[in-house]
Motif scaffolding. Structure first.
Motif, PDB file in Angstrom:
ATOM      1  N   VAL A  45      29.984  49.406  35.790  1.00 51.10           N
ATOM      2  CA  VAL A  45      30.886  50.455  35.304  1.00 51.10           C
ATOM      3  C   VAL A  45      32.321  49.962  35.296  1.00 51.10           C
ATOM      4  O   VAL A  45      33.015  50.019  34.289  1.00 51.10           O
ATOM      5  CB  VAL A  45      30.759  51.752  36.145  1.00 51.10           C
ATOM      6  N   GLY A  46      32.789  49.454  36.448  1.00 53.27           N
ATOM      7  CA  GLY A  46      34.125  48.879  36.460  1.00 53.27           C
ATOM      8  C   GLY A  46      34.972  49.353  37.619  1.00 53.27           C
ATOM      9  O   GLY A  46      34.502  50.008  38.547  1.00 53.27           O
ATOM     10  N   GLY A  47      36.257  49.005  37.547  1.00 52.01           N
ATOM     11  CA  GLY A  47      37.200  49.384  38.578  1.00 52.01           C
ATOM     12  C   GLY A  47      37.318  48.341  39.671  1.00 52.01           C
ATOM     13  O   GLY A  47      36.559  47.383  39.749  1.00 52.01           O
ATOM     14  N   SER A  48      38.326  48.530  40.526  1.00 47.85           N
ATOM     15  CA  SER A  48      38.502  47.718  41.724  1.00 47.85           C
ATOM     16  C   SER A  48      37.780  48.412  42.871  1.00 47.85           C
ATOM     17  O   SER A  48      37.872  49.632  43.023  1.00 47.85           O
ATOM     18  CB  SER A  48      39.993  47.582  42.056  1.00 47.85           C
ATOM     19  N   ILE A 247      38.355  37.003  30.800  1.00 43.91           N
ATOM     20  CA  ILE A 247      39.443  37.973  30.665  1.00 43.91           C
ATOM     21  C   ILE A 247      38.849  39.387  30.684  1.00 43.91           C
ATOM     22  O   ILE A 247      37.661  39.553  30.890  1.00 43.91           O
ATOM     23  CB  ILE A 247      40.275  37.755  29.379  1.00 43.91           C
ATOM     24  N   TYR A 248      39.687  40.375  30.444  1.00 39.83           N
ATOM     25  CA  TYR A 248      39.297  41.791  30.430  1.00 39.83           C
ATOM     26  C   TYR A 248      38.759  42.234  31.798  1.00 39.83           C
ATOM     27  O   TYR A 248      37.592  42.565  31.967  1.00 39.83           O
ATOM     28  CB  TYR A 248      38.258  42.084  29.335  1.00 39.83           C
ATOM     29  N   SER A 249      39.654  42.233  32.787  1.00 37.11           N
ATOM     30  CA  SER A 249      39.283  42.672  34.128  1.00 37.11           C
ATOM     31  C   SER A 249      38.791  44.112  34.102  1.00 37.11           C
ATOM     32  O   SER A 249      39.384  44.980  33.459  1.00 37.11           O
ATOM     33  CB  SER A 249      40.489  42.566  35.068  1.00 37.11           C
ATOM     34  N   SER A 250      37.711  44.376  34.832  1.00 40.64           N
ATOM     35  CA  SER A 250      37.186  45.742  34.925  1.00 40.64           C
ATOM     36  C   SER A 250      38.130  46.652  35.704  1.00 40.64           C
ATOM     37  O   SER A 250      37.971  47.868  35.677  1.00 40.64           O
ATOM     38  CB  SER A 250      35.815  45.729  35.610  1.00 40.64           C
ATOM     39  N   ALA A 251      39.104  46.054  36.407  1.00 40.34           N
ATOM     40  CA  ALA A 251      40.049  46.845  37.198  1.00 40.34           C
ATOM     41  C   ALA A 251      41.341  47.143  36.434  1.00 40.34           C
ATOM     42  O   ALA A 251      42.264  47.742  36.981  1.00 40.34           O
ATOM     43  CB  ALA A 251      40.393  46.107  38.492  1.00 40.34           C
ATOM     44  N   MET A 252      41.394  46.724  35.158  1.00 44.35           N
ATOM     45  CA  MET A 252      42.593  46.932  34.358  1.00 44.35           C
ATOM     46  C   MET A 252      42.236  47.638  33.055  1.00 44.35           C
ATOM     47  O   MET A 252      41.109  47.531  32.569  1.00 44.35           O
ATOM     48  CB  MET A 252      43.266  45.585  34.045  1.00 44.35           C
ATOM     49  N   GLU A 253      43.204  48.340  32.503  1.00 44.48           N
ATOM     50  CA  GLU A 253      42.995  48.985  31.222  1.00 44.48           C
ATOM     51  C   GLU A 253      42.853  47.913  30.145  1.00 44.48           C
ATOM     52  O   GLU A 253      43.504  46.866  30.204  1.00 44.48           O
ATOM     53  CB  GLU A 253      44.178  49.913  30.895  1.00 44.48           C
ATOM     54  N   PRO A 274      29.879  40.641  29.074  1.00 44.55           N
ATOM     55  CA  PRO A 274      30.592  41.589  29.946  1.00 44.55           C
ATOM     56  C   PRO A 274      30.044  41.582  31.367  1.00 44.55           C
ATOM     57  O   PRO A 274      28.889  41.214  31.600  1.00 44.55           O
ATOM     58  CB  PRO A 274      30.340  42.943  29.259  1.00 44.55           C
ATOM     59  N   HIS A 275      30.879  41.996  32.331  1.00 36.55           N
ATOM     60  CA  HIS A 275      30.485  42.119  33.743  1.00 36.55           C
ATOM     61  C   HIS A 275      29.924  40.797  34.269  1.00 36.55           C
ATOM     62  O   HIS A 275      29.022  40.784  35.101  1.00 36.55           O
ATOM     63  CB  HIS A 275      29.417  43.209  33.934  1.00 36.55           C
ATOM     64  N   TRP A 276      30.461  39.681  33.817  1.00 33.80           N
ATOM     65  CA  TRP A 276      29.825  38.391  34.077  1.00 33.80           C
ATOM     66  C   TRP A 276      30.470  37.633  35.240  1.00 33.80           C
ATOM     67  O   TRP A 276      29.781  37.130  36.120  1.00 33.80           O
ATOM     68  CB  TRP A 276      29.874  37.533  32.812  1.00 33.80           C
ATOM     69  N   THR A 277      31.795  37.550  35.225  1.00 30.93           N
ATOM     70  CA  THR A 277      32.516  36.801  36.257  1.00 30.93           C
ATOM     71  C   THR A 277      32.815  37.731  37.427  1.00 30.93           C
ATOM     72  O   THR A 277      33.558  38.698  37.284  1.00 30.93           O
ATOM     73  CB  THR A 277      33.822  36.208  35.696  1.00 30.93           C
ATOM     74  N   ASP A 278      32.229  37.446  38.577  1.00 31.57           N
ATOM     75  CA  ASP A 278      32.361  38.303  39.762  1.00 31.57           C
ATOM     76  C   ASP A 278      33.435  37.752  40.697  1.00 31.57           C
ATOM     77  O   ASP A 278      33.322  36.609  41.180  1.00 31.57           O
ATOM     78  CB  ASP A 278      31.035  38.378  40.527  1.00 31.57           C
ATOM     79  N   PHE A 307      36.035  42.987  41.504  1.00 31.49           N
ATOM     80  CA  PHE A 307      35.981  43.427  40.117  1.00 31.49           C
ATOM     81  C   PHE A 307      35.272  42.355  39.307  1.00 31.49           C
ATOM     82  O   PHE A 307      34.918  41.295  39.832  1.00 31.49           O
ATOM     83  CB  PHE A 307      37.391  43.687  39.555  1.00 31.49           C
ATOM     84  N   THR A 308      35.034  42.624  38.040  1.00 27.47           N
ATOM     85  CA  THR A 308      34.384  41.652  37.161  1.00 27.47           C
ATOM     86  C   THR A 308      35.262  41.383  35.938  1.00 27.47           C
ATOM     87  O   THR A 308      36.196  42.135  35.644  1.00 27.47           O
ATOM     88  CB  THR A 308      33.015  42.157  36.682  1.00 27.47           C
TER      89      THR A 308
END
Length: 369
Positions: A45-48, A247-253, A274-278, A307-308
């Motif tokens: 889903v996302g977020g920090s 790029i495209y951190s799940s913790a950022m807009e 997506p959601h690949w780099t942990d 985050f991812t």
């Protein structure tokens, strides 16, 4: 969702829209994945993790969700979510990596220099490093290829060296600790790796220009530093070379500016995972109240992720070009680095470390000039 007090969740005003949207996404996710774990929510889903645990706690108190023994659910939710249980959406399975190499790499990884926000380093999990090696190899970007890692506190270069399929591996990093450690490990295990000091704001050494088939880079996730590092990547790579980044951190807009950095340079995107780099959790950043919520809901903190990011593969094309940039030192700083400049206590690795202390003072001088 108006009942949720987002001021109790966020740490910066710009985060409020992110977590308002995330609260809706969590409910949608639980509708198809009732009974999931906290780490499933972070992964998919996302977020920090620090902010998400505060959000979930508020949602539970408002009876929007139910939490029991690290299982999250909603009334009338379903269990139809079907991410691959073997690879978890990574398209490779780290568990199939050579066990002897994995054991050796985990030991090497556990002894690497601690990350510092001075260089905007955020550690990824060792599994992510191994997954990178496997994925790049499966995409035929490693075997018999000259590979360069542009910034490598995650030790991807060493993992590649242990794997042994690359023709050569060069690691370029501004952190003397990473360069020294990589070269020591390479010597100890007789690996075909060479680590060198490199500042991406300077020109690429002549002997390295247009030399490499494959490049990996994970710069500060802001348009200006990302552009600087991509310029260096383009100079280092041969024609038709492959460039990997996250790029495209799940913790950022979501920030379309990052995509424009790629488009302006006429790099061709072939893969987006997506959601690949942990990224690993940094527990000293937790508030005491955060730890109490984790304990309250019996959520295990071992092997947690913060985050991812999306893993991206690009190709250098005949039209690929370098974009000239005029920058100030302050333009290159990430949010965490700016915090450390104001208060060095925000980076626990600085204390009693003469080298990092001198790097911080030099950074302050450069920013103020």
């Amino acid at each position: 969702m108006q009942e949720i007090n987002y001021n109790e969740i966020i740490e910066n005003d710009f985060e409020e829209p992110i977590y308002k949207h995330l609260s809706q996404q969590i409910l949608s996710f639980l509708n198809i994945n009732n009974g999931c774990s906290f780490w499933d929510i972070i992964h998919y889903v996302g977020g920090s993790e620090r902010r998400v645990i505060r959000l979930l706690d508020q949602m539970e108190k408002l009876n929007l969700i139910h939490i029991k023994n690290d299982k999250f659910s909603i009334n009338n939710g379903h269990k139809i979510f079907n991410i691959c249980s073997t690879c978890h959406g990574k398209m490779v399975d780290a568990k199939t990596f050579d066990k002897e190499i994995t054991t050796k790499f985990v030991d090497i990884y556990s002894k690497k220099p601690a990350p510092t926000f001075i260089f905007d380093q955020r550690p990824i999990t060792y599994e992510t490093t191994i997954n990178r090696v496997m994925y790049m190899t499966n995409r035929m970007d490693i075997v018999g290829k000259d590979v360069v890692i542009l910034g490598d506190d995650d030790l991807t270069g060493i993992a590649l060296g242990l794997f042994g399929f690359a023709k050569s591996v060069v690691v370029l990093d501004i952190d003397k600790r990473i360069v020294k450690y990589t070269n020591l490990v390479a010597k100890k295990y007789n690996l075909n790796i060479k680590a060198m000091l490199f500042d991406a704001t300077k020109d690429v050494p002549k002997e390295l220009k247009n030399r490499f088939d494959t490049l990996l880079v994970d710069p500060t996730p802001e348009p200006i530093p990302f552009g600087i590092f991509l310029n260096a990547a383009i100079k280092l790579c041969k024609f038709s070379s492959t460039i990997y980044t996250s790029i495209y951190s799940s913790a950022m807009e979501f920030n379309y500016e990052m995509q424009k950095v790629i488009e302006k340079r006429h790099l061709h995107i072939t893969d987006m995972l997506p959601h690949w780099t942990d990224y690993k959790s940094i527990y000293n950043l937790y508030r005491q109240s955060d730890l109490e919520i984790f304990e309250k809901y019996k959520i295990p903190l071992n092997d947690g992720i913060c985050f991812t990011e999306t893993f991206i593969r690009m190709i250098k094309t005949p039209k690929t070009r370098i974009i000239k940039m005029h920058i100030n030192q302050s333009d290159l700083l990430g949010k965490a680095t700016k915090r450390v400049l104001k208060n060095s206590k925000d980076d626990v690795e600085i204390k009693d470390n003469e080298y990092l202390d001198s790097c911080l003072e030099e950074l302050r001088r450069n920013v103020n000039d």
